[in-house]
Motif scaffolding. Structure first.
Motif, PDB file in Angstrom:
ATOM      1  N   GLU A  14      -2.748   5.392  -2.784  1.00  0.00           N
ATOM      2  CA  GLU A  14      -3.697   6.589  -1.918  1.00  0.00           C
ATOM      3  C   GLU A  14      -2.894   7.719  -2.073  1.00  0.00           C
ATOM      4  OE1 GLU A  14      -4.995   5.712   2.247  1.00  0.00           O
ATOM      5  OE2 GLU A  14      -4.674   3.454   1.661  1.00  0.00           O
ATOM      6  N   ARG A  54       0.752  -1.107  -0.051  1.00  0.00           N
ATOM      7  CA  ARG A  54       0.071  -0.100   0.116  1.00  0.00           C
ATOM      8  C   ARG A  54       0.913   1.161  -0.013  1.00  0.00           C
ATOM      9  NH1 ARG A  54      -5.100   1.023   0.853  1.00  0.00           N
ATOM     10  NH2 ARG A  54      -5.394  -1.290   1.469  1.00  0.00           N
ATOM     11  N   ARG A 108      -7.343  11.875 -10.284  1.00  0.00           N
ATOM     12  CA  ARG A 108      -6.986  10.599  -9.443  1.00  0.00           C
ATOM     13  C   ARG A 108      -6.509   9.558 -10.271  1.00  0.00           C
ATOM     14  NH1 ARG A 108     -11.743   7.963  -5.830  1.00  0.00           N
ATOM     15  NH2 ARG A 108      -9.989   6.409  -5.325  1.00  0.00           N
ATOM     16  N   ARG A 136       1.014   5.434   0.313  1.00  0.00           N
ATOM     17  CA  ARG A 136       0.304   6.448   0.782  1.00  0.00           C
ATOM     18  C   ARG A 136       1.132   7.672   0.455  1.00  0.00           C
ATOM     19  NH1 ARG A 136      -2.504   3.942   6.566  1.00  0.00           N
ATOM     20  NH2 ARG A 136      -4.304   3.201   5.256  1.00  0.00           N
ATOM     21  N   GLU A 178      -4.904  18.397   0.297  1.00  0.00           N
ATOM     22  CA  GLU A 178      -6.201  17.610   0.279  1.00  0.00           C
ATOM     23  C   GLU A 178      -6.271  16.656   1.462  1.00  0.00           C
ATOM     24  OE1 GLU A 178      -6.059  17.379  -4.831  1.00  0.00           O
ATOM     25  OE2 GLU A 178      -5.485  15.371  -3.321  1.00  0.00           O
ATOM     26  N   ALA A 179      -7.693  16.379   1.589  1.00  0.00           N
ATOM     27  CA  ALA A 179      -8.043  15.469   2.792  1.00  0.00           C
ATOM     28  C   ALA A 179      -7.540  14.110   2.497  1.00  0.00           C
ATOM     29  CB  ALA A 179      -9.508  15.389   3.114  1.00  0.00           C
ATOM     30  N   THR A 180      -6.968  13.371   3.472  1.00  0.00           N
ATOM     31  CA  THR A 180      -6.598  12.024   3.483  1.00  0.00           C
ATOM     32  C   THR A 180      -7.472  11.379   4.376  1.00  0.00           C
ATOM     33  OG1 THR A 180      -4.679  12.223   4.929  1.00  0.00           O
ATOM     34  CG2 THR A 180      -4.333  12.466   2.419  1.00  0.00           C
ATOM     35  N   ARG A 181      -7.253   9.946   4.376  1.00  0.00           N
ATOM     36  CA  ARG A 181      -7.840   9.180   5.464  1.00  0.00           C
ATOM     37  C   ARG A 181      -6.978   8.555   6.327  1.00  0.00           C
ATOM     38  NH1 ARG A 181     -11.148   4.787   2.563  1.00  0.00           N
ATOM     39  NH2 ARG A 181      -9.557   4.710   1.354  1.00  0.00           N
ATOM     40  N   TRP A 182      -5.627   9.049   6.214  1.00  0.00           N
ATOM     41  CA  TRP A 182      -4.512   8.444   7.156  1.00  0.00           C
ATOM     42  C   TRP A 182      -4.024   9.559   7.567  1.00  0.00           C
ATOM     43  CZ3 TRP A 182      -0.223   9.781   4.214  1.00  0.00           C
ATOM     44  CH2 TRP A 182      -0.262  10.039   3.173  1.00  0.00           C
TER      45      TRP A 182
END
Length: 93
Positions: free
Chosen positions: A83, A45, A58, A47, A89-93
């Motif tokens: 990711e 993964r 994207r 990020r 920008e918003a990230t989920r991590w």
């Protein structure tokens, strides 16, 4: 050098990220196939936050990373979760 480290170096050289995490998730896939024990470096993964992604869609971001890491995918990297984000920008991590 490990695959994880090679991926980190390639991404750093190409995109000069503000943040970068390359996570080996191979162990989470143990048992998905009878012969796979979750060892090694088969599932990664990425990020990454980089100004290089500013203004890119994207899909374009994913393509840029996949193109860069094509040799690793061709050599046995089975799965690559990506990711990408531009600064702010918003990230989920």
């Amino acid at each position: 050098m490990s695959l994880q480290r090679r991926i980190e170096e390639k991404l750093t050289q190409a995109f000069h990220p503000e943040r970068l995490m390359v996570i080996n998730e191979s162990d989470q896939h143990a048992g998905h196939q009878p012969e796979f024990d979750g060892g090694g470096e088969t599932h990664m993964r990425v990020r990454i936050v980089s100004s290089a992604f500013t203004g890119m869609s994207r899909v374009a971001r994913h393509r840029a990373i996949n193109d860069l890491l094509k040799p690793e995918l061709d050599a046995g990297l089975h799965a690559l979760a990506v990711e990408p984000a531009a600064p702010g920008e918003a990230t989920r991590w």
